[in-house]
Design a protein around this motif. Sequence first.
Motif, mmCIF file in Angstrom:
data_model
loop_
_atom_site.group_PDB
_atom_site.id
_atom_site.type_symbol
_atom_site.label_atom_id
_atom_site.label_comp_id
_atom_site.label_asym_id
_atom_site.label_seq_id
_atom_site.Cartn_x
_atom_site.Cartn_y
_atom_site.Cartn_z
ATOM 1 N N VAL A 98 -22.948 90.295 -39.410
ATOM 2 C CA VAL A 98 -23.178 89.959 -38.004
ATOM 3 C C VAL A 98 -22.656 88.543 -37.804
ATOM 4 C CG1 VAL A 98 -24.899 89.549 -36.205
ATOM 5 C CG2 VAL A 98 -25.186 91.470 -37.789
ATOM 6 N N VAL A 99 -21.673 88.388 -36.931
ATOM 7 C CA VAL A 99 -21.069 87.081 -36.676
ATOM 8 C C VAL A 99 -21.565 86.568 -35.329
ATOM 9 C CG1 VAL A 99 -18.927 85.783 -36.442
ATOM 10 C CG2 VAL A 99 -19.025 87.748 -37.982
ATOM 11 N N VAL A 100 -22.238 85.434 -35.351
ATOM 12 C CA VAL A 100 -22.834 84.872 -34.141
ATOM 13 C C VAL A 100 -21.968 83.712 -33.659
ATOM 14 C CG1 VAL A 100 -24.946 84.020 -33.085
ATOM 15 C CG2 VAL A 100 -25.078 85.471 -35.133
ATOM 16 N N ALA A 101 -21.495 83.806 -32.418
ATOM 17 C CA ALA A 101 -20.597 82.799 -31.842
ATOM 18 C C ALA A 101 -21.250 82.172 -30.619
ATOM 19 C CB ALA A 101 -19.270 83.441 -31.451
ATOM 20 N N PRO A 102 -21.334 80.853 -30.551
ATOM 21 C CA PRO A 102 -21.887 80.214 -29.355
ATOM 22 C C PRO A 102 -21.098 80.539 -28.093
ATOM 23 C CG PRO A 102 -21.706 78.641 -31.161
ATOM 24 C CD PRO A 102 -20.966 79.874 -31.586
ATOM 25 N N HIS A 103 -19.759 80.565 -28.227
ATOM 26 C CA HIS A 103 -18.874 80.821 -27.090
ATOM 27 C C HIS A 103 -17.806 81.825 -27.499
ATOM 28 C CE1 HIS A 103 -19.969 76.447 -27.361
ATOM 29 N NE2 HIS A 103 -20.576 76.765 -26.239
ATOM 30 N N PRO A 104 -17.261 82.565 -26.541
ATOM 31 C CA PRO A 104 -16.129 83.445 -26.864
ATOM 32 C C PRO A 104 -14.971 82.607 -27.418
ATOM 33 C CG PRO A 104 -17.014 83.941 -24.684
ATOM 34 C CD PRO A 104 -17.660 82.659 -25.118
ATOM 35 N N ASP A 105 -14.525 82.916 -28.574
ATOM 36 C CA ASP A 105 -13.431 82.321 -29.354
ATOM 37 C C ASP A 105 -13.920 81.692 -30.649
ATOM 38 O OD1 ASP A 105 -14.219 79.627 -28.858
ATOM 39 O OD2 ASP A 105 -12.581 79.237 -27.476
ATOM 40 N N ASP A 106 -15.207 81.267 -30.722
ATOM 41 C CA ASP A 106 -15.704 80.632 -31.945
ATOM 42 C C ASP A 106 -15.652 81.593 -33.133
ATOM 43 O OD1 ASP A 106 -16.308 78.015 -31.025
ATOM 44 O OD2 ASP A 106 -18.123 78.766 -30.067
ATOM 45 N N GLU A 107 -15.970 82.850 -32.898
ATOM 46 C CA GLU A 107 -15.937 83.841 -33.985
ATOM 47 C C GLU A 107 -14.523 84.006 -34.538
ATOM 48 O OE1 GLU A 107 -14.020 85.361 -30.906
ATOM 49 O OE2 GLU A 107 -16.092 84.669 -30.663
ATOM 50 N N THR A 108 -13.531 83.956 -33.646
ATOM 51 C CA THR A 108 -12.143 84.130 -34.063
ATOM 52 C C THR A 108 -11.608 82.868 -34.728
ATOM 53 O OG1 THR A 108 -11.776 85.694 -32.247
ATOM 54 C CG2 THR A 108 -9.824 84.707 -33.256
ATOM 55 N N LEU A 109 -11.844 81.717 -34.112
ATOM 56 C CA LEU A 109 -11.341 80.461 -34.668
ATOM 57 C C LEU A 109 -11.988 80.153 -36.017
ATOM 58 C CD1 LEU A 109 -11.309 78.232 -31.458
ATOM 59 C CD2 LEU A 109 -9.400 79.469 -32.493
ATOM 60 N N GLY A 110 -13.265 80.428 -36.140
ATOM 61 C CA GLY A 110 -13.972 80.075 -37.357
ATOM 62 C C GLY A 110 -13.915 81.105 -38.458
ATOM 63 N N LEU A 111 -13.882 82.411 -38.095
ATOM 64 C CA LEU A 111 -14.046 83.439 -39.113
ATOM 65 C C LEU A 111 -13.216 84.695 -38.835
ATOM 66 C CD1 LEU A 111 -15.943 82.790 -41.471
ATOM 67 C CD2 LEU A 111 -17.595 84.383 -40.497
ATOM 68 N N GLY A 112 -12.166 84.555 -38.025
ATOM 69 C CA GLY A 112 -11.403 85.726 -37.602
ATOM 70 C C GLY A 112 -10.775 86.518 -38.730
ATOM 71 N N ALA A 113 -10.205 85.831 -39.735
ATOM 72 C CA ALA A 113 -9.557 86.547 -40.833
ATOM 73 C C ALA A 113 -10.583 87.268 -41.692
ATOM 74 C CB ALA A 113 -8.740 85.573 -41.684
ATOM 75 N N THR A 114 -11.743 86.660 -41.882
ATOM 76 C CA THR A 114 -12.819 87.310 -42.632
ATOM 77 C C THR A 114 -13.273 88.571 -41.917
ATOM 78 O OG1 THR A 114 -13.564 85.176 -43.491
ATOM 79 C CG2 THR A 114 -15.130 87.004 -43.577
ATOM 80 N N ILE A 115 -13.444 88.461 -40.599
ATOM 81 C CA ILE A 115 -13.838 89.625 -39.802
ATOM 82 C C ILE A 115 -12.821 90.746 -39.967
ATOM 83 C CG2 ILE A 115 -14.122 90.469 -37.434
ATOM 84 C CD1 ILE A 115 -15.211 87.660 -36.724
ATOM 85 N N ALA A 116 -11.531 90.407 -39.820
ATOM 86 C CA ALA A 116 -10.473 91.416 -39.919
ATOM 87 C C ALA A 116 -10.434 92.053 -41.303
ATOM 88 C CB ALA A 116 -9.129 90.782 -39.575
ATOM 89 N N GLN A 117 -10.585 91.243 -42.337
ATOM 90 C CA GLN A 117 -10.509 91.778 -43.698
ATOM 91 C C GLN A 117 -11.672 92.716 -43.991
ATOM 92 O OE1 GLN A 117 -8.335 90.036 -46.422
ATOM 93 N NE2 GLN A 117 -9.654 90.188 -48.208
ATOM 94 N N LEU A 118 -12.879 92.314 -43.622
ATOM 95 C CA LEU A 118 -14.035 93.173 -43.862
ATOM 96 C C LEU A 118 -13.932 94.466 -43.065
ATOM 97 C CD1 LEU A 118 -16.931 90.551 -43.916
ATOM 98 C CD2 LEU A 118 -16.101 91.917 -45.838
ATOM 99 N N ALA A 119 -13.515 94.361 -41.808
ATOM 100 C CA ALA A 119 -13.381 95.563 -40.979
ATOM 101 C C ALA A 119 -12.359 96.521 -41.572
ATOM 102 C CB ALA A 119 -12.983 95.174 -39.557
ATOM 103 N N ALA A 120 -11.239 95.988 -42.055
ATOM 104 C CA ALA A 120 -10.209 96.833 -42.658
ATOM 105 C C ALA A 120 -10.707 97.502 -43.944
ATOM 106 C CB ALA A 120 -8.964 96.003 -42.955
ATOM 107 N N SER A 121 -11.708 96.891 -44.579
ATOM 108 C CA SER A 121 -12.274 97.450 -45.810
ATOM 109 C C SER A 121 -13.398 98.442 -45.531
ATOM 110 C CB SER A 121 -12.815 96.317 -46.694
ATOM 111 O OG SER A 121 -11.788 95.413 -47.033
ATOM 112 N N GLY A 122 -13.684 98.699 -44.264
ATOM 113 C CA GLY A 122 -14.717 99.659 -43.903
ATOM 114 C C GLY A 122 -16.107 99.079 -43.791
#
Length: 256
Positions: free
Chosen positions: A48-72
């Motif tokens: 669960v990625v908690v972002a104060p504002h739209p874009d914080d999740e992407t700027l701070g952890l976007g590649a991690t999100i993408a990698q985990l999602a691609a791994s199922g």
Amino acid sequence: MKTLSTGNCTRFAAKPLTHSGTPTPVWLAALDREPLPPLELTQCPGLVVVAPHPDDETLGLGATIAQLAASGVDVQVVSVSDGGAARPGTVPVDRVRREAIRRHELRRATSLLGVPPPISLGLPDGQLTDYEDRLTDSLSEILENKAAAPWCAATWRGDGHPDHEAVGRAAAAACARTAAVLLEYPVWMWHWATPFDPAVPWDRGYSVRTSDCAVVRKRRAAQCFRSQFESHSGARPALPPYVLPRLMAVGEVVFR
């Protein structure tokens, strides 16, 4: 180095975004000289990625999100505010319009990262310190409703922006109530801090190693936030042009 007990809002305020902050080469040299240990993503049961504002999740952890999602792995983004106060002095009608734009940008970005539409809590941008208890309750409910105890990644409690620090504190409290594992990701630390800064908990730091594909997804998702990176009516962009290149260069770091 140990974490200081206070936040770093004063440090951030003393180095406004009109200044470029700590240069990227300085960070890269330090990280190359004393690299952080890698975070083992294969151990993540869900995120669960908690972002104060739209874009914080992407700027701070976007590649991690993408990698985990691609791994199922199940990844859920929680957007605490809709980002309507990104520009000072915004009148109510413009604030509502900006919130709608940023919600749309966030939906596009999360789609590019390969995760479901975000949960938007709609708390007031710029006032999240006043809503910490309410946010803790909401995050606790979200974490408890997951089938398996997830990891919860939120902005670092010492990141310097008041909203970022408030979200970090609320997430830490929610994780303490539940079985979730807390990860904290910095965004503005890279601007105001310096390598080996004693205000930063380097002893808890981990580098997240992600694939080239995941990094490309992050870059494309970040480009969705045009309202932040482009100037409007002669005003400077909310996020100066040096912000994204620096974040892309240093990679993703979490404190655990």
